[in-house]
Design a protein around this motif. Structure first.
Motif, PDB file in Angstrom:
ATOM      1  N   ARG A  38     -29.247 -10.368 -36.215  1.00 38.58           N
ATOM      2  CA  ARG A  38     -29.351 -11.831 -36.323  1.00 38.58           C
ATOM      3  C   ARG A  38     -27.768 -12.095 -36.597  1.00 38.58           C
ATOM      4  O   ARG A  38     -26.971 -11.669 -37.297  1.00 38.58           O
ATOM      5  CB  ARG A  38     -30.026 -12.289 -37.581  1.00 38.58           C
ATOM      6  N   LEU A  39     -27.705 -13.679 -36.293  1.00 32.05           N
ATOM      7  CA  LEU A  39     -26.492 -14.227 -36.500  1.00 32.05           C
ATOM      8  C   LEU A  39     -26.614 -15.363 -37.149  1.00 32.05           C
ATOM      9  O   LEU A  39     -27.411 -16.833 -36.513  1.00 32.05           O
ATOM     10  CB  LEU A  39     -25.894 -14.696 -35.148  1.00 32.05           C
ATOM     11  N   ALA A  40     -26.001 -15.905 -38.317  1.00 29.54           N
ATOM     12  CA  ALA A  40     -26.357 -17.021 -39.045  1.00 29.54           C
ATOM     13  C   ALA A  40     -24.788 -17.618 -39.042  1.00 29.54           C
ATOM     14  O   ALA A  40     -23.930 -17.166 -38.687  1.00 29.54           O
ATOM     15  CB  ALA A  40     -26.348 -16.863 -40.426  1.00 29.54           C
ATOM     16  N   PRO A  41     -24.920 -18.999 -38.971  1.00 27.28           N
ATOM     17  CA  PRO A  41     -23.802 -19.973 -39.031  1.00 27.28           C
ATOM     18  C   PRO A  41     -22.667 -19.454 -40.059  1.00 27.28           C
ATOM     19  O   PRO A  41     -22.950 -19.180 -41.257  1.00 27.28           O
ATOM     20  CB  PRO A  41     -24.059 -21.509 -39.394  1.00 27.28           C
ATOM     21  N   GLY A  42     -21.416 -19.290 -39.309  1.00 30.75           N
ATOM     22  CA  GLY A  42     -20.286 -18.840 -40.380  1.00 30.75           C
ATOM     23  C   GLY A  42     -20.386 -17.502 -40.556  1.00 30.75           C
ATOM     24  O   GLY A  42     -19.338 -17.099 -41.296  1.00 30.75           O
ATOM     25  N   LYS A  43     -21.145 -16.559 -40.158  1.00 28.85           N
ATOM     26  CA  LYS A  43     -21.245 -15.173 -40.631  1.00 28.85           C
ATOM     27  C   LYS A  43     -21.068 -14.464 -39.188  1.00 28.85           C
ATOM     28  O   LYS A  43     -21.565 -15.092 -37.982  1.00 28.85           O
ATOM     29  CB  LYS A  43     -22.705 -15.060 -41.127  1.00 28.85           C
ATOM     30  N   GLU A  44     -20.877 -13.036 -39.279  1.00 23.95           N
ATOM     31  CA  GLU A  44     -20.916 -12.204 -38.389  1.00 23.95           C
ATOM     32  C   GLU A  44     -22.379 -11.633 -38.079  1.00 23.95           C
ATOM     33  O   GLU A  44     -23.209 -11.565 -38.786  1.00 23.95           O
ATOM     34  CB  GLU A  44     -20.001 -10.969 -38.641  1.00 23.95           C
ATOM     35  N   ARG A  45     -22.444 -11.203 -36.806  1.00 25.81           N
ATOM     36  CA  ARG A  45     -23.718 -10.644 -36.310  1.00 25.81           C
ATOM     37  C   ARG A  45     -24.358  -9.637 -37.268  1.00 25.81           C
ATOM     38  O   ARG A  45     -23.313  -8.560 -37.589  1.00 25.81           O
ATOM     39  CB  ARG A  45     -23.649 -10.368 -34.941  1.00 25.81           C
ATOM     40  N   GLU A  46     -25.459  -9.450 -37.711  1.00 26.37           N
ATOM     41  CA  GLU A  46     -25.982  -8.821 -38.851  1.00 26.37           C
ATOM     42  C   GLU A  46     -26.905  -7.696 -38.287  1.00 26.37           C
ATOM     43  O   GLU A  46     -27.790  -8.188 -37.592  1.00 26.37           O
ATOM     44  CB  GLU A  46     -26.284  -9.491 -40.160  1.00 26.37           C
ATOM     45  N   PHE A  47     -27.097  -6.469 -38.697  1.00 27.66           N
ATOM     46  CA  PHE A  47     -28.129  -5.534 -38.186  1.00 27.66           C
ATOM     47  C   PHE A  47     -29.130  -5.736 -39.120  1.00 27.66           C
ATOM     48  O   PHE A  47     -29.136  -6.296 -40.213  1.00 27.66           O
ATOM     49  CB  PHE A  47     -27.791  -4.152 -38.417  1.00 27.66           C
ATOM     50  N   SER A  85     -42.338 -12.908 -46.453  1.00 26.99           N
ATOM     51  CA  SER A  85     -41.660 -13.444 -47.717  1.00 26.99           C
ATOM     52  C   SER A  85     -40.437 -13.988 -47.307  1.00 26.99           C
ATOM     53  O   SER A  85     -39.244 -13.599 -47.987  1.00 26.99           O
ATOM     54  CB  SER A  85     -41.612 -12.227 -48.764  1.00 26.99           C
ATOM     55  N   LEU A  86     -40.453 -14.765 -46.451  1.00 28.40           N
ATOM     56  CA  LEU A  86     -39.081 -15.279 -45.825  1.00 28.40           C
ATOM     57  C   LEU A  86     -38.433 -16.118 -46.685  1.00 28.40           C
ATOM     58  O   LEU A  86     -38.999 -16.919 -47.572  1.00 28.40           O
ATOM     59  CB  LEU A  86     -39.415 -15.942 -44.309  1.00 28.40           C
ATOM     60  N   LYS A  87     -37.340 -16.088 -46.750  1.00 35.92           N
ATOM     61  CA  LYS A  87     -36.107 -16.667 -47.508  1.00 35.92           C
ATOM     62  C   LYS A  87     -35.261 -17.719 -46.795  1.00 35.92           C
ATOM     63  O   LYS A  87     -34.994 -17.151 -45.549  1.00 35.92           O
ATOM     64  CB  LYS A  87     -35.149 -15.592 -48.394  1.00 35.92           C
ATOM     65  N   PRO A  88     -34.717 -18.618 -47.096  1.00 38.43           N
ATOM     66  CA  PRO A  88     -33.709 -19.554 -46.649  1.00 38.43           C
ATOM     67  C   PRO A  88     -32.474 -18.695 -45.997  1.00 38.43           C
ATOM     68  O   PRO A  88     -32.233 -18.786 -45.102  1.00 38.43           O
ATOM     69  CB  PRO A  88     -33.289 -20.536 -47.489  1.00 38.43           C
ATOM     70  N   GLU A  89     -32.200 -17.739 -46.752  1.00 38.24           N
ATOM     71  CA  GLU A  89     -30.947 -16.931 -46.180  1.00 38.24           C
ATOM     72  C   GLU A  89     -31.511 -16.048 -44.985  1.00 38.24           C
ATOM     73  O   GLU A  89     -30.581 -15.343 -44.370  1.00 38.24           O
ATOM     74  CB  GLU A  89     -30.620 -15.900 -47.411  1.00 38.24           C
ATOM     75  N   ASP A  90     -32.658 -16.029 -44.738  1.00 38.00           N
ATOM     76  CA  ASP A  90     -33.105 -15.253 -43.505  1.00 38.00           C
ATOM     77  C   ASP A  90     -32.944 -16.152 -42.192  1.00 38.00           C
ATOM     78  O   ASP A  90     -32.880 -15.940 -41.126  1.00 38.00           O
ATOM     79  CB  ASP A  90     -34.358 -14.884 -43.513  1.00 38.00           C
ATOM     80  N   THR A  91     -32.493 -17.665 -42.294  1.00 33.61           N
ATOM     81  CA  THR A  91     -32.190 -18.475 -41.252  1.00 33.61           C
ATOM     82  C   THR A  91     -31.240 -18.085 -40.409  1.00 33.61           C
ATOM     83  O   THR A  91     -29.961 -17.623 -40.898  1.00 33.61           O
ATOM     84  CB  THR A  91     -31.828 -19.764 -41.934  1.00 33.61           C
ATOM     85  N   ALA A  92     -31.346 -17.772 -39.083  1.00 33.28           N
ATOM     86  CA  ALA A  92     -30.344 -17.247 -38.074  1.00 33.28           C
ATOM     87  C   ALA A  92     -31.039 -17.331 -36.814  1.00 33.28           C
ATOM     88  O   ALA A  92     -32.113 -17.434 -36.639  1.00 33.28           O
ATOM     89  CB  ALA A  92     -29.992 -15.861 -38.453  1.00 33.28           C
ATOM     90  N   GLN A 120     -31.459 -13.291 -25.452  1.00 34.27           N
ATOM     91  CA  GLN A 120     -30.884 -14.554 -25.321  1.00 34.27           C
ATOM     92  C   GLN A 120     -31.023 -15.192 -26.879  1.00 34.27           C
ATOM     93  O   GLN A 120     -30.294 -15.964 -27.379  1.00 34.27           O
ATOM     94  CB  GLN A 120     -31.437 -15.484 -24.637  1.00 34.27           C
ATOM     95  N   GLY A 121     -31.908 -14.500 -27.740  1.00 33.98           N
ATOM     96  CA  GLY A 121     -31.917 -14.863 -29.052  1.00 33.98           C
ATOM     97  C   GLY A 121     -33.166 -15.900 -29.282  1.00 33.98           C
ATOM     98  O   GLY A 121     -33.513 -16.613 -28.508  1.00 33.98           O
ATOM     99  N   GLN A 123     -34.565 -18.720 -32.515  1.00 34.89           N
ATOM    100  CA  GLN A 123     -34.033 -19.220 -33.837  1.00 34.89           C
ATOM    101  C   GLN A 123     -35.118 -19.126 -34.838  1.00 34.89           C
ATOM    102  O   GLN A 123     -36.465 -19.250 -34.596  1.00 34.89           O
ATOM    103  CB  GLN A 123     -33.797 -20.664 -33.650  1.00 34.89           C
ATOM    104  N   VAL A 124     -34.777 -18.655 -35.922  1.00 34.46           N
ATOM    105  CA  VAL A 124     -35.597 -18.566 -37.185  1.00 34.46           C
ATOM    106  C   VAL A 124     -35.122 -19.470 -38.164  1.00 34.46           C
ATOM    107  O   VAL A 124     -34.030 -19.471 -38.567  1.00 34.46           O
ATOM    108  CB  VAL A 124     -35.874 -17.319 -37.610  1.00 34.46           C
ATOM    109  N   THR A 125     -35.660 -20.298 -38.586  1.00 35.13           N
ATOM    110  CA  THR A 125     -35.335 -21.379 -39.557  1.00 35.13           C
ATOM    111  C   THR A 125     -36.243 -21.487 -40.856  1.00 35.13           C
ATOM    112  O   THR A 125     -37.428 -21.668 -40.489  1.00 35.13           O
ATOM    113  CB  THR A 125     -35.007 -22.811 -39.259  1.00 35.13           C
ATOM    114  N   VAL A 126     -35.639 -21.003 -42.172  1.00 34.82           N
ATOM    115  CA  VAL A 126     -36.447 -21.124 -43.290  1.00 34.82           C
ATOM    116  C   VAL A 126     -36.044 -22.107 -44.172  1.00 34.82           C
ATOM    117  O   VAL A 126     -35.110 -22.031 -44.620  1.00 34.82           O
ATOM    118  CB  VAL A 126     -36.774 -19.533 -43.961  1.00 34.82           C
ATOM    119  N   SER A 127     -36.956 -23.123 -44.459  1.00 37.32           N
ATOM    120  CA  SER A 127     -36.761 -24.175 -45.360  1.00 37.32           C
ATOM    121  C   SER A 127     -37.102 -23.883 -46.957  1.00 37.32           C
ATOM    122  O   SER A 127     -38.080 -23.086 -46.908  1.00 37.32           O
ATOM    123  CB  SER A 127     -37.237 -25.373 -45.051  1.00 37.32           C
ATOM    124  N   SER A 128     -36.266 -24.432 -47.610  1.00 42.07           N
ATOM    125  CA  SER A 128     -36.549 -23.929 -49.252  1.00 42.07           C
ATOM    126  C   SER A 128     -37.695 -25.130 -49.894  1.00 42.07           C
ATOM    127  O   SER A 128     -37.994 -25.919 -49.051  1.00 42.07           O
ATOM    128  CB  SER A 128     -35.256 -24.131 -50.164  1.00 42.07           C
TER     129      SER A 128
END
Length: 128
Positions: A38-47, A85-92, A120-121, A123-128
């Motif tokens: 996953r790739l979140a804004p401002g972060k590197e691609r994460e396993f 149990s998705l969290k806002p930090e899972d947004t990517a 191509q990816g 999008q997963v967006t988790v709102s708080s």
């Protein structure tokens, strides 16, 4: 050539669940492993997670362990990621990746460089 097509992303609230799927198509004669990054804004691609085709061993990032489950459907060359149990930090933007042949001894499942093809990816967006 190999194509990977992801699906299942969306907008959910914290605590909800989503299931992502990735289907491999084209000249896929074998699979060593399929993974999610996953790739979140401002972060590197994460396993996120990987499953090895031969022994079904799965490995997870610490941040998702216990909440996400990766699984494969051998006949369909498909891998899924059940996210609970998705969290806002899972947004990517979630990407599927495939390693088609047995890699060398230095291969590591968490390294993006270890995979031959990418989707191509979705999008997963988790709102708080």
């Amino acid at each position: 050539q190999v194509q990977l097509v992801e699906s299942g992303g969306g907008l959910v609230q914290a605590g909800d669940s989503l299931r992502l799927s990735c289907a491999a198509a084209g000249r896929v004669f074998s699979v060593y492993a399929m993974a999610w990054f996953r790739l979140a804004p401002g972060k590197e691609r994460e396993f996120v997670a990987v499953v090895k085709w031969s022994d079904l061993n799965a490995y997870y990032a610490d941040s998702v362990k216990g909440r996400f489950t990766i699984s494969r459907e051998n006949a369909k060359m498909t891998v899924s990621l059940q996210m609970n149990s998705l969290k806002p930090e899972d947004t990517a933007l979630y990407y599927c990746a495939i390693e088609v042949s047995t890699p060398g001894s230095r291969w590591h499942f968490a390294s993006p460089n270890g995979y031959d093809y990418w989707g191509q990816g979705t999008q997963v967006t988790v709102s708080s």
